[in-house]
Write a protein that holds these residues in place. Sequence first.
Motif, mmCIF file in Angstrom:
data_model
loop_
_atom_site.group_PDB
_atom_site.id
_atom_site.type_symbol
_atom_site.label_atom_id
_atom_site.label_comp_id
_atom_site.label_asym_id
_atom_site.label_seq_id
_atom_site.Cartn_x
_atom_site.Cartn_y
_atom_site.Cartn_z
ATOM 1 N N ALA A 170 -0.061 10.086 3.101
ATOM 2 C CA ALA A 170 0.057 10.826 1.836
ATOM 3 C C ALA A 170 1.205 10.272 1.002
ATOM 4 O O ALA A 170 1.108 10.172 -0.231
ATOM 5 C CB ALA A 170 0.278 12.311 2.109
ATOM 6 N N LEU A 171 2.289 9.885 1.665
ATOM 7 C CA LEU A 171 3.438 9.321 0.957
ATOM 8 C C LEU A 171 3.125 7.915 0.452
ATOM 9 O O LEU A 171 3.517 7.537 -0.660
ATOM 10 C CB LEU A 171 4.657 9.297 1.882
ATOM 11 N N MET A 172 2.402 7.145 1.255
ATOM 12 C CA MET A 172 1.992 5.813 0.805
ATOM 13 C C MET A 172 1.102 5.915 -0.430
ATOM 14 O O MET A 172 1.232 5.128 -1.374
ATOM 15 C CB MET A 172 1.256 5.076 1.930
ATOM 16 N N ALA A 173 0.193 6.888 -0.425
ATOM 17 C CA ALA A 173 -0.708 7.067 -1.567
ATOM 18 C C ALA A 173 0.070 7.432 -2.824
ATOM 19 O O ALA A 173 -0.204 6.918 -3.913
ATOM 20 C CB ALA A 173 -1.741 8.143 -1.249
ATOM 21 N N LYS A 174 1.056 8.311 -2.684
ATOM 22 C CA LYS A 174 1.868 8.702 -3.842
ATOM 23 C C LYS A 174 2.639 7.503 -4.390
ATOM 24 O O LYS A 174 2.784 7.344 -5.608
ATOM 25 C CB LYS A 174 2.827 9.828 -3.455
ATOM 26 N N ASP A 201 -2.057 -8.319 -8.927
ATOM 27 C CA ASP A 201 -1.480 -9.234 -7.934
ATOM 28 C C ASP A 201 -0.071 -8.808 -7.538
ATOM 29 O O ASP A 201 0.289 -8.796 -6.353
ATOM 30 C CB ASP A 201 -1.451 -10.660 -8.487
ATOM 31 N N ALA A 202 0.733 -8.451 -8.532
ATOM 32 C CA ALA A 202 2.124 -8.073 -8.257
ATOM 33 C C ALA A 202 2.205 -6.778 -7.458
ATOM 34 O O ALA A 202 2.954 -6.678 -6.477
ATOM 35 C CB ALA A 202 2.892 -7.931 -9.569
ATOM 36 N N PHE A 203 1.434 -5.781 -7.866
ATOM 37 C CA PHE A 203 1.480 -4.492 -7.182
ATOM 38 C C PHE A 203 0.986 -4.605 -5.743
ATOM 39 O O PHE A 203 1.562 -4.000 -4.833
ATOM 40 C CB PHE A 203 0.642 -3.459 -7.937
ATOM 41 N N CYS A 204 -0.086 -5.360 -5.538
ATOM 42 C CA CYS A 204 -0.601 -5.517 -4.177
ATOM 43 C C CYS A 204 0.410 -6.252 -3.299
ATOM 44 O O CYS A 204 0.628 -5.888 -2.139
ATOM 45 C CB CYS A 204 -1.937 -6.258 -4.196
ATOM 46 N N ALA A 205 1.040 -7.273 -3.859
ATOM 47 C CA ALA A 205 2.047 -8.011 -3.092
ATOM 48 C C ALA A 205 3.205 -7.097 -2.702
ATOM 49 O O ALA A 205 3.653 -7.088 -1.545
ATOM 50 C CB ALA A 205 2.554 -9.199 -3.905
ATOM 51 N N LEU A 206 3.684 -6.313 -3.656
ATOM 52 C CA LEU A 206 4.809 -5.420 -3.388
ATOM 53 C C LEU A 206 4.425 -4.310 -2.411
ATOM 54 O O LEU A 206 5.172 -4.002 -1.474
ATOM 55 C CB LEU A 206 5.306 -4.807 -4.701
ATOM 56 N N GLN A 209 3.702 -5.627 1.135
ATOM 57 C CA GLN A 209 4.921 -6.078 1.794
ATOM 58 C C GLN A 209 5.577 -4.929 2.556
ATOM 59 O O GLN A 209 6.151 -5.117 3.625
ATOM 60 C CB GLN A 209 5.905 -6.635 0.760
ATOM 61 N N GLY A 210 5.471 -3.735 1.989
ATOM 62 C CA GLY A 210 6.077 -2.581 2.646
ATOM 63 C C GLY A 210 5.130 -1.809 3.535
ATOM 64 O O GLY A 210 5.559 -1.149 4.480
ATOM 65 N N ALA A 211 3.818 -1.879 3.250
ATOM 66 C CA ALA A 211 2.864 -1.031 3.962
ATOM 67 C C ALA A 211 2.224 -1.688 5.176
ATOM 68 O O ALA A 211 1.786 -0.998 6.097
ATOM 69 C CB ALA A 211 1.763 -0.571 3.000
ATOM 70 N N LEU A 212 2.145 -3.019 5.174
ATOM 71 C CA LEU A 212 1.476 -3.681 6.291
ATOM 72 C C LEU A 212 2.264 -3.508 7.584
ATOM 73 O O LEU A 212 3.496 -3.526 7.594
ATOM 74 C CB LEU A 212 1.296 -5.173 5.998
ATOM 75 N N ALA A 213 1.524 -3.334 8.654
ATOM 76 C CA ALA A 213 2.160 -3.191 9.966
ATOM 77 C C ALA A 213 2.821 -4.508 10.355
ATOM 78 O O ALA A 213 2.287 -5.586 10.092
ATOM 79 C CB ALA A 213 1.117 -2.795 11.004
ATOM 80 N N LYS A 214 3.992 -4.421 10.960
ATOM 81 C CA LYS A 214 4.703 -5.616 11.401
ATOM 82 C C LYS A 214 4.146 -6.083 12.745
ATOM 83 O O LYS A 214 3.826 -5.265 13.609
ATOM 84 C CB LYS A 214 6.202 -5.325 11.541
#
Length: 216
Positions: A170-174, A201-206, A209-214
Amino acid sequence: MSRRRRSAQNDSSPSYQAKRRELLQTAADVFQEKGYDAATLNDIAERFGTDRASIYYYFASKKELFQALFQDVVIGVLDDNVSAGTEIAEIDADAPEKLRRLVELLMLSYENNYPYIYLYIQEDMAKLEFQSTPWAKDMLLKTKRFEAIVAGVLEQGVAEGTFREDVPTALMAKALFGMINWTHRWLKPGSHRVDARQTIDAFCALFFQGALAKPA
């Protein structure tokens, strides 16, 4: 209601409808620049190159004119986005690919229907006096349906291990909608500063970068 006004409501001639569409576009520009509360019919008439009395040939009030912007354009766009978003959510792909397509869908719909969708965001329909009307409730329902589609894709990503699980979906969606919806303040098609494709492109990259699992 005047005889002229009653006659106008039944006028389906191409010239009348074309003029009405031009007036809606002009009104959308004025509402976006000044905001609904501050904008007046005099402002719209002046921008349209006519007088206030002539506006009443098409719309009985500022409220009716504002409502027509959404009934004629925005509701259809929201319907299309929900339909296309549902198809994206059902394709055989991982969550990041689906999410990128959803971001692309949303940003291009904003650009292709400028400034109508941005006006919807800017005026925050949930707070407007129209919120009790059936058409406003319908718009809010469609908006929530699209948000639910995005939430479902984020949940898929957590389940498949492509999105991190330590941040609530829910926080990721917001965060994602916050980035996208804030573009109503600065993204203007044709300005040559930045376009929807660059923004996607910019928004997806940003975001990724924070949402993908490490990697473990």
